[in-house]
Design a protein around this motif. Structure first.
Motif, PDB file in Angstrom:
ATOM      1  N   ALA A 150      14.244   4.224  -0.444  1.00 31.09           N
ATOM      2  CA  ALA A 150      13.568   2.947  -0.707  1.00 31.09           C
ATOM      3  C   ALA A 150      12.203   2.929  -0.033  1.00 31.09           C
ATOM      4  N   ASP A 151      11.472   1.850  -0.247  1.00 28.83           N
ATOM      5  CA  ASP A 151      10.182   1.556   0.391  1.00 28.83           C
ATOM      6  C   ASP A 151       9.119   2.607   0.058  1.00 28.83           C
ATOM      7  N   PHE A 152       8.529   2.459  -1.111  1.00 31.97           N
ATOM      8  CA  PHE A 152       7.482   3.376  -1.565  1.00 31.97           C
ATOM      9  C   PHE A 152       6.085   2.789  -1.356  1.00 31.97           C
ATOM     10  N   GLY A 153       5.953   1.870  -0.397  1.00 29.42           N
ATOM     11  CA  GLY A 153       4.661   1.238  -0.144  1.00 29.42           C
ATOM     12  C   GLY A 153       3.595   2.198   0.345  1.00 29.42           C
ATOM     13  N   SER A 154       4.003   3.291   0.998  1.00 26.83           N
ATOM     14  CA  SER A 154       3.037   4.278   1.501  1.00 26.83           C
ATOM     15  C   SER A 154       2.914   5.488   0.579  1.00 26.83           C
ATOM     16  N   ALA A 155       3.580   5.462  -0.563  1.00 33.36           N
ATOM     17  CA  ALA A 155       3.587   6.627  -1.456  1.00 33.36           C
ATOM     18  C   ALA A 155       2.189   6.898  -2.018  1.00 33.36           C
ATOM     19  N   GLN A 156       1.975   8.148  -2.419  1.00 36.27           N
ATOM     20  CA  GLN A 156       0.689   8.516  -3.003  1.00 36.27           C
ATOM     21  C   GLN A 156       0.888   9.616  -4.039  1.00 36.27           C
ATOM     22  N   TRP A 157       0.093   9.538  -5.093  1.00 36.78           N
ATOM     23  CA  TRP A 157       0.104  10.554  -6.148  1.00 36.78           C
ATOM     24  C   TRP A 157      -0.831  11.689  -5.748  1.00 36.78           C
ATOM     25  N   PHE A 158      -0.367  12.948  -5.929  1.00 38.03           N
ATOM     26  CA  PHE A 158      -1.196  14.082  -5.554  1.00 38.03           C
ATOM     27  C   PHE A 158      -1.382  15.059  -6.721  1.00 38.03           C
ATOM     28  N   GLY A 159      -1.280  14.548  -7.935  1.00 36.10           N
ATOM     29  CA  GLY A 159      -1.465  15.389  -9.121  1.00 36.10           C
ATOM     30  C   GLY A 159      -2.910  15.822  -9.308  1.00 36.10           C
ATOM     31  N   ASP A 160      -3.118  16.719 -10.277  1.00 30.84           N
ATOM     32  CA  ASP A 160      -4.467  17.237 -10.593  1.00 30.84           C
ATOM     33  C   ASP A 160      -5.147  17.860  -9.377  1.00 30.84           C
ATOM     34  N   GLY A 161      -4.346  18.463  -8.501  1.00 30.76           N
ATOM     35  CA  GLY A 161      -4.909  19.154  -7.342  1.00 30.76           C
ATOM     36  C   GLY A 161      -5.426  18.250  -6.246  1.00 30.76           C
ATOM     37  N   ARG A 162      -5.116  16.976  -6.323  1.00 32.87           N
ATOM     38  CA  ARG A 162      -5.603  16.056  -5.292  1.00 32.87           C
ATOM     39  C   ARG A 162      -4.871  16.294  -3.970  1.00 32.87           C
ATOM     40  N   SER A 163      -5.633  16.226  -2.892  1.00 35.10           N
ATOM     41  CA  SER A 163      -5.023  16.279  -1.566  1.00 35.10           C
ATOM     42  C   SER A 163      -4.837  14.853  -1.063  1.00 35.10           C
ATOM     43  N   MET A 164      -4.038  14.733  -0.021  1.00 35.85           N
ATOM     44  CA  MET A 164      -3.797  13.424   0.576  1.00 35.85           C
ATOM     45  C   MET A 164      -4.388  13.395   1.977  1.00 35.85           C
ATOM     46  N   SER A 165      -4.723  12.213   2.445  1.00 34.76           N
ATOM     47  CA  SER A 165      -5.249  12.054   3.790  1.00 34.76           C
ATOM     48  C   SER A 165      -4.893  10.657   4.277  1.00 34.76           C
ATOM     49  N   GLY A 166      -5.212  10.396   5.539  1.00 34.18           N
ATOM     50  CA  GLY A 166      -4.917   9.086   6.115  1.00 34.18           C
ATOM     51  C   GLY A 166      -3.655   9.133   6.955  1.00 34.18           C
ATOM     52  N   VAL A 167      -3.686   8.451   8.085  1.00 30.95           N
ATOM     53  CA  VAL A 167      -2.530   8.426   8.984  1.00 30.95           C
ATOM     54  C   VAL A 167      -1.580   7.329   8.524  1.00 30.95           C
ATOM     55  N   VAL A 168      -0.481   7.744   7.941  1.00 30.54           N
ATOM     56  CA  VAL A 168       0.590   6.827   7.542  1.00 30.54           C
ATOM     57  C   VAL A 168       1.905   7.403   8.044  1.00 30.54           C
ATOM     58  N   GLY A 169       2.914   6.567   8.117  1.00 36.18           N
ATOM     59  CA  GLY A 169       4.208   7.031   8.587  1.00 36.18           C
ATOM     60  C   GLY A 169       4.603   6.334   9.868  1.00 36.18           C
ATOM     61  N   THR A 170       5.655   6.852  10.504  1.00 31.21           N
ATOM     62  CA  THR A 170       6.263   6.226  11.671  1.00 31.21           C
ATOM     63  C   THR A 170       6.330   7.257  12.805  1.00 31.21           C
ATOM     64  N   PRO A 171       5.988   6.867  14.045  1.00 27.82           N
ATOM     65  CA  PRO A 171       5.796   7.838  15.123  1.00 27.82           C
ATOM     66  C   PRO A 171       6.779   9.003  15.208  1.00 27.82           C
ATOM     67  N   TYR A 172       8.074   8.751  15.281  1.00 28.93           N
ATOM     68  CA  TYR A 172       9.019   9.855  15.475  1.00 28.93           C
ATOM     69  C   TYR A 172       9.071  10.811  14.285  1.00 28.93           C
ATOM     70  N   TYR A 173       8.716  10.337  13.105  1.00 27.98           N
ATOM     71  CA  TYR A 173       8.980  11.086  11.874  1.00 27.98           C
ATOM     72  C   TYR A 173       7.745  11.703  11.220  1.00 27.98           C
ATOM     73  N   VAL A 174       6.555  11.295  11.639  1.00 28.35           N
ATOM     74  CA  VAL A 174       5.335  11.721  10.970  1.00 28.35           C
ATOM     75  C   VAL A 174       5.049  13.193  11.276  1.00 28.35           C
ATOM     76  N   ALA A 175       4.522  13.915  10.284  1.00 29.31           N
ATOM     77  CA  ALA A 175       4.227  15.338  10.431  1.00 29.31           C
ATOM     78  C   ALA A 175       2.941  15.537  11.240  1.00 29.31           C
ATOM     79  N   PRO A 176       2.832  16.650  11.969  1.00 25.21           N
ATOM     80  CA  PRO A 176       1.651  16.862  12.811  1.00 25.21           C
ATOM     81  C   PRO A 176       0.346  16.910  12.036  1.00 25.21           C
ATOM     82  N   GLU A 177       0.364  17.477  10.821  1.00 27.51           N
ATOM     83  CA  GLU A 177      -0.889  17.582  10.061  1.00 27.51           C
ATOM     84  C   GLU A 177      -1.427  16.215   9.661  1.00 27.51           C
ATOM     85  N   VAL A 178      -0.542  15.212   9.554  1.00 29.74           N
ATOM     86  CA  VAL A 178      -0.997  13.840   9.278  1.00 29.74           C
ATOM     87  C   VAL A 178      -1.779  13.311  10.480  1.00 29.74           C
ATOM     88  N   LEU A 179      -1.241  13.556  11.675  1.00 26.09           N
ATOM     89  CA  LEU A 179      -1.875  13.047  12.894  1.00 26.09           C
ATOM     90  C   LEU A 179      -3.185  13.750  13.210  1.00 26.09           C
TER      91      LEU A 179
END
Length: 275
Positions: A150-179
């Motif tokens: 559930a909860d797709f409020g932070s979801a993002q589309w990455f089609g057509d070779g698009r990359s993603m950026s921006g710090v989203v997520g929750t402290p314990y679970y967020v990946a290092p490359e996001v930070l």
């Protein structure tokens, strides 16, 4: 808002929870008698542009991803000047977090949950959608005990070779490359899922801190350990999967599809030695 729901044959019942952006009610479809969940959001409370973006994202991405047995299904979206109402599949009020808190999971139970989560993420990623906020609070269960993301409020589309950026997520679970502030790909969801698995098996997160900043520092260091006090009875295969999901090197981190093929998932969490 009540009259808009009634015009569309829904009646609000009791409050069953509160999310980031609104209140969740049980509701009934008056013609069929079927029960649903209704997320009611007061748009006047969302002054932040990021919050407004999340409000638009959730119904859009849930509609694109439905139906899938492990993704919360969306049925209707009703708009009003001041309110947004989303009619959703009704699940138990208790999340995966509520199930983990009393005790760690046996490996077979953890593997069953993780397989369903990875099935949902593989589906998202095939459609070029990243969830970006996988955590136990966002994992629900239906009346048949099927996991529902559930909860797709932070979801993002990455089609057509698009990359993603921006710090989203929750402290314990967020990946290092996001930070670290650069671009990243959908494997951020695999990292977060690995953290969920670690917590299911041990009852504690892999990276600790007294504050969000300290947790972030530990995540970026990514020094993954398996303390004997909590992992003494955990199988080598489960630890192997954890190392391959909670892997700082994104190029070596498994995809959701690859994680589904791991022997520990394939065996249903049976304790067997790696070949």
């Amino acid at each position: 808002m009540e009259h808009i729901l009634q015009n569309n044959h829904y009646q609000l019942c009791d409050e069953i929870g509160r999310g980031r952006f609104g209140t969740i009610f049980r509701c009934i479809h008056l013609l069929s008698g079927q029960l649903f969940a209704c997320k009611l959001i007061d748009k006047r409370l969302l002054s932040d542009p990021t919050d407004r973006s999340c409000l638009q994202n959730e119904p859009k991405y849930m509609s694109l991803l439905s139906p899938h047995p492990n993704i919360l299904q969306i049925f209707h979206v009703f708009h009003h000047d001041h309110f947004l109402c989303i009619v959703l599949e009704l699940c138990h009020p208790h999340t995966l977090l509520d199930r983990i808190l009393p005790r760690p999971f046996p490996e077979a139970e953890a593997a069953s949950v993780m397989k369903q989560l990875l099935e949902a993420l593989a589906h998202c990623h095939r459609l070029r959608i990243a969830h970006r906020d996988i955590k136990p609070d966002n994992l629900l269960f239906d009346s048949a005990n099927n996991l529902k993301v559930a909860d797709f409020g932070s979801a993002q589309w990455f089609g057509d070779g698009r990359s993603m950026s921006g710090v989203v997520g929750t402290p314990y679970y967020v990946a290092p490359e996001v930070l670290l502030g650069g671009d990243y790909n959908e494997k951020v969801d695999v990292w977060s899922s690995g953290v969920v698995l670690y917590i299911m098996l041990s009852g504690v997160p892999p990276f600790h801190g007294e504050s969000a900043a300290e947790i972030f520092e530990a995540v970026v260091r990514a020094n993954l350990r398996f303390p004997p006090s909590t992992f003494r009875s955990t199988s080598p295969s489960a630890k192997d999967l954890l190392r391959k999901m909670i892997c700082r090197d994104v190029s070596r981190r498994l995809s959701a599809e690859q994680a589904l093929g791991h022997p520990w998932i394939q065996s249903g969490g049976e304790k067997r030695d790696l070949m």
